[in-house]
Scaffold this active site. Structure first.
Site, mmCIF file in Angstrom:
data_model
loop_
_atom_site.group_PDB
_atom_site.id
_atom_site.type_symbol
_atom_site.label_atom_id
_atom_site.label_comp_id
_atom_site.label_asym_id
_atom_site.label_seq_id
_atom_site.Cartn_x
_atom_site.Cartn_y
_atom_site.Cartn_z
ATOM 1 N N SER A 69 -36.531 4.535 -1.784
ATOM 2 C CA SER A 69 -37.300 5.585 -1.127
ATOM 3 C C SER A 69 -36.483 6.809 -0.723
ATOM 4 O O SER A 69 -35.949 7.497 -1.579
ATOM 5 C CB SER A 69 -37.989 4.957 0.080
ATOM 6 O OG SER A 69 -38.835 5.878 0.689
ATOM 7 N N ASP A 286 -41.754 11.901 -0.272
ATOM 8 C CA ASP A 286 -40.385 11.370 -0.297
ATOM 9 C C ASP A 286 -40.122 10.721 -1.663
ATOM 10 O O ASP A 286 -40.952 10.808 -2.570
ATOM 11 C CB ASP A 286 -40.142 10.407 0.866
ATOM 12 C CG ASP A 286 -40.882 9.098 0.697
ATOM 13 O OD1 ASP A 286 -41.887 9.076 -0.038
ATOM 14 O OD2 ASP A 286 -40.472 8.086 1.298
ATOM 15 N N ARG A 507 -32.006 3.139 18.501
ATOM 16 C CA ARG A 507 -32.221 1.862 17.798
ATOM 17 C C ARG A 507 -31.383 1.833 16.527
ATOM 18 O O ARG A 507 -30.990 2.891 16.019
ATOM 19 C CB ARG A 507 -33.706 1.656 17.459
ATOM 20 C CG ARG A 507 -34.304 2.776 16.623
ATOM 21 C CD ARG A 507 -35.753 2.506 16.278
ATOM 22 N NE ARG A 507 -35.880 1.554 15.182
ATOM 23 C CZ ARG A 507 -35.804 1.872 13.894
ATOM 24 N NH1 ARG A 507 -35.580 3.105 13.517
ATOM 25 N NH2 ARG A 507 -35.945 0.950 12.964
ATOM 26 N N ALA A 508 -31.149 0.612 16.041
ATOM 27 C CA ALA A 508 -30.448 0.468 14.760
ATOM 28 C C ALA A 508 -31.449 0.698 13.641
ATOM 29 O O ALA A 508 -32.567 0.183 13.695
ATOM 30 C CB ALA A 508 -29.847 -0.926 14.652
ATOM 31 N N SER A 509 -31.057 1.476 12.629
ATOM 32 C CA SER A 509 -31.925 1.668 11.466
ATOM 33 C C SER A 509 -32.047 0.360 10.702
ATOM 34 O O SER A 509 -31.106 -0.430 10.654
ATOM 35 C CB SER A 509 -31.333 2.737 10.551
ATOM 36 O OG SER A 509 -31.901 2.644 9.258
ATOM 37 N N THR A 511 -32.947 0.550 7.464
ATOM 38 C CA THR A 511 -32.814 0.935 6.058
ATOM 39 C C THR A 511 -31.472 1.586 5.760
ATOM 40 O O THR A 511 -31.125 1.784 4.611
ATOM 41 C CB THR A 511 -33.907 1.936 5.634
ATOM 42 O OG1 THR A 511 -33.792 3.113 6.442
ATOM 43 C CG2 THR A 511 -35.297 1.357 5.772
ATOM 44 N N ARG A 516 -30.208 5.325 15.078
ATOM 45 C CA ARG A 516 -30.961 6.567 15.227
ATOM 46 C C ARG A 516 -31.191 6.822 16.705
ATOM 47 O O ARG A 516 -31.438 5.885 17.478
ATOM 48 C CB ARG A 516 -32.313 6.469 14.529
ATOM 49 C CG ARG A 516 -32.227 6.207 13.049
ATOM 50 C CD ARG A 516 -33.573 6.488 12.379
ATOM 51 N NE ARG A 516 -33.701 5.805 11.091
ATOM 52 C CZ ARG A 516 -33.102 6.209 9.969
ATOM 53 N NH1 ARG A 516 -32.312 7.257 9.967
ATOM 54 N NH2 ARG A 516 -33.281 5.533 8.850
HETATM 55 C C1 G16 Z 1 -38.973 2.902 5.510
HETATM 56 C C2 G16 Z 1 -40.114 2.188 6.184
HETATM 57 C C3 G16 Z 1 -40.684 3.070 7.280
HETATM 58 C C4 G16 Z 1 -39.572 3.454 8.249
HETATM 59 C C5 G16 Z 1 -38.381 4.067 7.504
HETATM 60 C C6 G16 Z 1 -37.175 4.271 8.388
HETATM 61 O O1 G16 Z 1 -39.433 4.070 4.924
HETATM 62 O O2 G16 Z 1 -41.098 1.901 5.225
HETATM 63 O O3 G16 Z 1 -41.691 2.347 7.938
HETATM 64 O O4 G16 Z 1 -40.036 4.361 9.185
HETATM 65 O O5 G16 Z 1 -37.984 3.214 6.457
HETATM 66 O O6 G16 Z 1 -36.797 3.043 8.944
HETATM 67 P P1 G16 Z 1 -35.472 2.824 9.773
HETATM 68 O O7 G16 Z 1 -35.521 3.818 10.904
HETATM 69 O O8 G16 Z 1 -35.507 1.410 10.233
HETATM 70 O O9 G16 Z 1 -34.318 3.143 8.858
HETATM 71 P P2 G16 Z 1 -39.037 4.473 3.445
HETATM 72 O O10 G16 Z 1 -39.864 5.683 3.159
HETATM 73 O O11 G16 Z 1 -37.555 4.722 3.441
HETATM 74 O O12 G16 Z 1 -39.435 3.257 2.649
#
Ligand code: G16
Length: 551
Positions: A69, A286, A507-509, A511, A516
């Site tokens: 993504s 995105d 919070r910890a990300s 992804t 963040r």
């Molecule tokens: C993904 C999730 C979203 C989330 C985003 C960021 O989005 O599907 O629900 O808001 O990651 O998450 P985090 O803050 O935990 O990194 P995407 O568009 O990257 O698939």
């Protein structure tokens, strides 16, 4: 058994990369996501999980999507989709994590059988998986690993090749509902385009879309798919002038580069290329086309962004108005689901002006989706532009079956029905959300400025902080407070108190390998300063070696 030998042999071809002691592969916010060179073995193992999940559900088709993504081009990811197009059931995230982290091929096989026994899965049940990938070059190797897992486990599979994430969700649901009264649509990519083009025409009900819409596709899969979609719109009936930009999928390195919904949201500016025309209605998708941001730029205002909170308020007010016009407002429980990132002004507007209930959940569409299901019409959006509107079967039946008492009621009921078909019911979908926004603006005869005038956002700032160990951070209260490390929340509270109308959290990300920090306050300067100070707190508690990169 012979399948066991096949699994062992296949696993040896797609080995797992050992992580440093103490680290584990984790099913995060959106599946396993990381540098693509770590993912081949992970993806093979996710293939085994998808096959188990399908068998557990009596052979229902399970979806697997290969995408990272919004992440940089060199990353990739893999996530599992449940039969109705929802995200994988949460308990199975734990099983996935367990299976993926098996240290050797032999232990992998043992865990696979242990899971089958524990979950009472008959390995002789037929299984089916459908999958797709975004435009990242690493996707090739990863889908090969998936196919290998399906061959080894005797699982039927369909490779849909390159798709947007929401298209894969659509196909999963369409496959499982084909030939039933709940049939979601034709089981093909073309079926997706037909369904949403048809709903778009119906939902417009003769209203005209004004001006040109410029769509930045982040040089991701959304570009070619949007171009394809546009061919399905009957231009003679519905003039829809769309300028597709940043749709170069041939140079992998430009994916998400200085473009896309995440860039727009975090940098709070328009993509530099192509230079936006003054006042033009623009939006950004995105990298896998599940997030959407609207914006315009002109001399008077500068840059103005309409994010996920704005889309949620626009959709909720439109649907609530239609429900009133249709005379069904007392039968329809409409609610809005947000996360801690939602601007405080949007929450206030929904509660006080729209008089609708708001629920707050942790980040991740899976959490929002779940909460939205408890309403007849559940509007859910993350501020980053990821979301959709869920309509219950009862709500859809009411729109179809209620006897209208006037032409206005008939019109409202028909529009509600079409809107229910236009919004992807499986997951947030930037293309479908964009069509919805265009429909609503056309109905209201609104410009982006009219939309922006509904309320004023509190100035806010999102900061990405790299820390030594992001796993030290644990949250509570829908991520609005840190429970760990000890002492950190107290320091954040003390900082927040010093500013007007302020709020901040860390919070910890799930992804990215980072934390963040979000802050909002009465003025731009205060929001920026608070975000910076909280970032320093996070850095200090995060095990050092970090650097706060304001993005
Ligand atoms: C993904 C999730 C979203 C989330 C985003 C960021 O989005 O599907 O629900 O808001 O990651 O998450 P985090 O803050 O935990 O990194 P995407 O568009 O990257 O698939």
């Amino acid at each position: 058994s012979s399948n066991d030998d096949k699994i062992l042999a296949a696993s040896a071809k797609h080995p797992i990369v050992p992580l440093p002691a103490g680290s584990l592969y984790k099913y995060g916010t959106a599946g396993f996501r990381m540098s693509s060179d770590l993912l081949e073995g992970v993806t093979f193992r996710v293939g085994l999980i998808a096959a188990l999940r399908s068998r557990k559900l009596g052979g229902a088709a399970i979806g697997v999507m290969i995408t990272a993504s919004h992440n940089p081009a060199q990353d990739n990811g893999v996530k599992v989709v449940d039969p109705m197009g929802e995200m994988l059931e949460q308990e199975w995230e734990t099983y996935s994590t367990r299976l993926v982290n098996s240290p050797s091929d032999k232990e992998l096989l043992e865990t696979y059988h242990a899971l089958a026994t524990q979950l009472k899965i008959d390995l002789k049940t037929p299984a089916k998986v459908v999958y797709g990938r975004d435009t990242r070059p690493s996707g090739h190797t990863l889908v090969a690993a998936l196919a290998s897992a399906f061959e080894a486990t005797g699982t039927e599979y369909v490779d849909y090749k390159i798709l947007t994430t929401p298209q894969l969700h659509y196909l999963t649901r369409a496959t499982n509902t084909e030939g039933t009264p709940e049939a979601y649509g034709e089981v093909s990519e073309a079926g997706y385009y037909k369904k949403f083009a048809d709903a778009f025409v119906h939902a417009l009900k003769g209203r005209k879309i004004k001006g040109t819409l410029t769509v930045d596709c982040a040089n991701g899969v959304g570009g070619p798919k949007l171009n394809e979609f546009l061919k399905y719109i009957p231009k003679d009936q519905v003039p829809f002038d769309v300028k597709v930009v940043n749709d170069d999928v041939l140079r992998p390195e430009v994916l998400n580069l200085d473009s896309g919904a995440d860039y727009v949201k975090t940098k709070q500016r328009a993509p530099p290329h192509p230079k936006p025309e003054a006042g033009a209605r623009c939006c950004s998708l995105d990298g896998d086309a599940d997030r959407l941001m609207y914006y315009w730029t002109d001399a008077e205002t500068g840059f103005f962004m309409l994010d996920g909170d704005r889309i949620a308020t626009l959709a909720a007010s439109f649907i609530a108005d239609l429900a009133r016009s249709a005379g069904i407002e007392d039968d329809l429980r409409i609610g809005v689901v947000q996360t801690a990132y939602a601007n405080g002004a949007s929450t206030k507007y929904i509660q006080e002006n729209l008089r609708l209930p708001v629920v707050c959940t942790p980040t991740g569409v899976k959490h929002l989706h779940h909460a939205a299901c408890s309403f007849d019409v559940g509007v859910y959006f993350e501020a980053n532009g990821h979301g959709t509107v869920l309509f219950s079967n009862d709500a859809m039946a009411t729109f179809r079956n209620k006897e209208p008492q006037s032409p206005a009621q008939k019109d409202a009921l028909e529009t509600l029905s079409a809107v229910g078909n236009l919004i992807n019911q499986t997951v947030g979908d930037a293309i479908s959300d964009m069509l919805l926004v265009e429909v609503i603006l056309a109905h209201k005869d609104w410009s982006l400025r009219d939309w922006a005038n509904t309320y004023s956002d509190l100035p806010n700032r999102l900061v990405r902080v790299e820390v030594g160990d992001k796993d030290l951070f644990e949250t509570t209260d829908a991520e609005r407070r840190l429970s760990k490390p000890q002492g950190a929340q107290g320091e954040i509270d003390a900082l927040v108190k010093k500013y007007t109308n302020a709020r901040s959290f860390a919070r910890a990300s799930g992804t990215e390998n980072a934390c963040r920090v979000y802050a909002e306050a009465a003025t731009r300067a205060e929001a920026d300063e608070l975000a910076k100070k909280v970032a320093v707190v996070v850095e200090n508690y995060g095990g050092g070696r970090g650097s706060a990169a304001v993005s």
